[in-house]
Design an enzyme around this catalytic site. Structure first.
Site, mmCIF file in Angstrom:
data_model
loop_
_atom_site.group_PDB
_atom_site.id
_atom_site.type_symbol
_atom_site.label_atom_id
_atom_site.label_comp_id
_atom_site.label_asym_id
_atom_site.label_seq_id
_atom_site.Cartn_x
_atom_site.Cartn_y
_atom_site.Cartn_z
ATOM 1 N N LYS A 134 0.817 -1.216 0.000
ATOM 2 C CA LYS A 134 0.000 0.000 0.000
ATOM 3 C C LYS A 134 0.850 1.265 0.000
ATOM 4 C CE LYS A 134 -0.536 0.118 5.066
ATOM 5 N NZ LYS A 134 0.169 -1.166 5.349
ATOM 6 N N HIS A 193 1.448 -3.645 15.195
ATOM 7 C CA HIS A 193 1.934 -2.546 14.358
ATOM 8 C C HIS A 193 2.074 -1.310 15.229
ATOM 9 C CE1 HIS A 193 2.671 0.119 11.039
ATOM 10 N NE2 HIS A 193 2.435 -0.817 10.135
ATOM 11 N N SER A 204 2.504 3.778 11.550
ATOM 12 C CA SER A 204 3.344 4.146 10.411
ATOM 13 C C SER A 204 4.217 5.343 10.758
ATOM 14 C CB SER A 204 2.451 4.482 9.207
ATOM 15 O OG SER A 204 3.231 4.738 8.064
ATOM 16 N N GLY A 216 6.383 0.706 10.594
ATOM 17 C CA GLY A 216 6.772 1.851 11.407
ATOM 18 C C GLY A 216 8.209 2.270 11.246
ATOM 19 N N GLU A 269 6.796 -5.648 8.361
ATOM 20 C CA GLU A 269 6.073 -5.078 7.222
ATOM 21 C C GLU A 269 6.533 -3.651 6.917
ATOM 22 O OE1 GLU A 269 2.062 -5.367 8.527
ATOM 23 O OE2 GLU A 269 2.053 -7.555 8.626
ATOM 24 N N ASP A 297 -0.893 11.587 4.921
ATOM 25 C CA ASP A 297 0.242 10.949 5.586
ATOM 26 C C ASP A 297 0.913 11.891 6.580
ATOM 27 O OD1 ASP A 297 1.900 8.649 5.906
ATOM 28 O OD2 ASP A 297 3.468 9.610 4.728
ATOM 29 N N TYR A 318 3.493 6.688 0.202
ATOM 30 C CA TYR A 318 2.100 7.146 0.280
ATOM 31 C C TYR A 318 1.871 8.403 -0.560
ATOM 32 C CZ TYR A 318 2.215 3.745 3.982
ATOM 33 O OH TYR A 318 2.380 2.580 4.683
#
Length: 496
Positions: free
Chosen positions: A109, A238, A241, A278, A312, A362, A417
């Site tokens: 993504k 998670h 981000s 992250g 991730e 973002d 992003y």
């Protein structure tokens, strides 16, 4: 499904042979230990293919800005990215050196550019997919299902059925309703329970939407899954981000250890730990500190090799690899008001409906630089996108030397992003991507690049600028991710 740790190394590792180095009398090849086992995509079951995108191979010192100046001299007027494929490879090498136990599963993504995804696939990365379309993209590039985790905790039923048909059976859950849905559509799935473990600060917090309570909800989900006859294989979390805290990974790993024991007690075979994302990705950032935190926590809570560990990362691979270039096509001078000095509004050919959606979604702070140096002093100004919407403001207030129509601005760290969310609103095109690659790295990983289906082409060197010059020693195998080659001399190989 994700391979069980008892099955041994990943497909990429078991099928790899030592890389054959291609000699060149004028170049000294660097040694990148973490990439030395790669071959011509031998870890893929079928040849990878992307659109035949042309990649310019650079010889000598160069920079994205020097390549961009060459594009501008050719009469380019639309916004464009310079994508440094070497930055992606260097970061993969750094990751594998600092965290050899943690396999990166790139978060698609973040940036679904096919060349980026296929490059990471050729290097050996796995993939975090959140939808049918992302699974289709990755498998369409030749990636095998065992290198994919369907990590969206709230999936459409039709997407679960598609994942099953594609052979992707490792799925993330964080609720009882998701368990019931999976029981109906993929009862043989290998499930990963996602818990909430938020960093103290993050560019984009995610815990408000995903992740169950690790103390109250997660143990109950483990028991419910056992009652339903579902197979839970792991725990994920998670931090958020762009996490601003490293200790959060230690907390998450500690919580996961307790839930592994709860899972074993419920009859599950716990074997997979997913550290989520992250990780920082902008120029000048480093994962050295977070890698130390993760390594120490894994040694404490998962000392044996019986658990497979993945993460991730998204912006870590994508952000610094892309530099955006925009044209100033209009400006408007506003007079002084009271004590406020005169102010200039600059209009550029990309905005918040395009690449700069990252400013809105973002929470990114973007900083412009000049493609051509100016001796003049900075003055108050603002920067606006090309659309007719008053919301289309890239920067409301900043200081730049006076710019003329036709000036170009440089925006670094624009790979995360941005591209996947950009739209041609008001008829303004989404920027094109112009990939480049350092010659020495192309020689070292020549077979890997050929597996992506990209076309390597030749052109004349661009004009020089003393400001760009620096030794291109950043191809050094040092794991320090403080930047990439800067310089100006460009040369490409003919139809490599």
């Amino acid at each position: 499904m994700a391979p069980h740790p008892e099955r041994g190394p990943s497909l990429a590792e078991t099928s790899a042979r030592p890389l054959t180095r291609h000699a060149h009398e004028h170049l000294t090849l660097v040694d990148w230990p973490a990439l030395s086992h790669l071959t011509s995509a031998s870890h893929l079951q079928r040849a990878m293919k992307v659109t035949e995108q042309q990649v310019r191979v650079m010889q000598g010192p160069w920079s994205p800005a020097s390549v961009a100046r060459d594009e501008v001299l050719r009469g380019h007027e639309e916004p464009f990215y310079i994508m440094d494929l070497g930055e992606v490879a260097r970061r993969y090498n750094t990751w594998k050196e600092l965290m050899p136990r943690v396999q990166p599963f790139y978060a698609v993504k973040c940036n679904d550019d096919k060349l980026l995804v296929s490059t990471l696939a050729a290097l050996g990365a796995g993939f975090d997919c959140a939808s049918k379309a992302e699974i289709e993209l990755v498998t369409g590039l030749g990636v095998t299902p065992d290198r994919i985790i369907f990590a969206n905790p709230a999936k459409l039923s039709s997407h679960i059925r598609y994942a099953r048909e594609a052979g992707v059976t490792t799925l993330t859950v964080d609720s009882d309703t998701e368990l019931l849905k999976i029981k109906q559509h993929m009862p043989d799935a290998e499930l990963v329970v996602r818990i909430r473990c938020d960093a103290s600060s993050a560019q984009c917090p995610l815990g408000i939407k995903f992740g169950c309570d690790p103390l109250l909800e997660a143990p109950r989900l483990l028991k419910l899954a056992a009652v339903l006859g579902l197979n839970v294989v792991g725990i994920s979390f998670h931090a958020g981000s762009g996490a601003g805290e490293t200790a959060v990974y230690s907390r998450g790993i500690r919580l996961a250890r307790a839930l592994f024991e709860a899972g074993d007690a419920a009859g599950h075979r716990m074997s997979l730990l997913d550290l989520g994302g992250g990780f920082p990705g902008h120029h000048g950032s480093s994962i050295r500190e977070v890698s130390q935190v993760i390594s120490e926590a894994l040694s404490t809570y998962f000392p044996s090799g019986g658990v497979r560990v993945i993460a991730e990362p998204g912006r870590y691979f994508a952000a610094a690899a892309y530099t955006l270039f925009t044209l100033v096509h209009a400006k408007r001078q506003l007079p002084a008001e009271g004590e406020a000095p005169p102010h200039t509004m600059y209009f550029i050919n990309d905005g918040v409906y395009g690449s700069f959606n990252c400013v809105l979604y973002d929470h990114q702070i973007v900083t412009p630089e000049l493609l051509q140096e100016s001796p003049e002093s900075p003055t108050p100004c603002s920067i606006w996108g090309p659309s007719c919407d008053g919301l289309d403001c890239v920067i409301g207030s900043c200081q730049l030397p006076p710019l003329s129509i036709g000036s170009w601005l440089v925006w670094r760290n624009m790979g995360a992003y941005t591209i996947p969310v950009a739209s041609p609103f008001n008829g303004f095109p989404v920027p094109t991507v112009k990939p480049v690659l350092d010659y020495r790295l192309w020689v070292l990983l020549r077979d890997v690049w050929s597996s992506t289906g990209a076309v390597f082409s030749h052109s004349s060197p661009p004009p020089s600028s003393p400001a760009d010059c620096s030794p291109s020693s950043s191809l050094s195998p040092s794991p320090s991710p403080e930047g990439w080659a800067r310089g100006n001399d460009l040369c490409e190989l003919p139809n490599c």
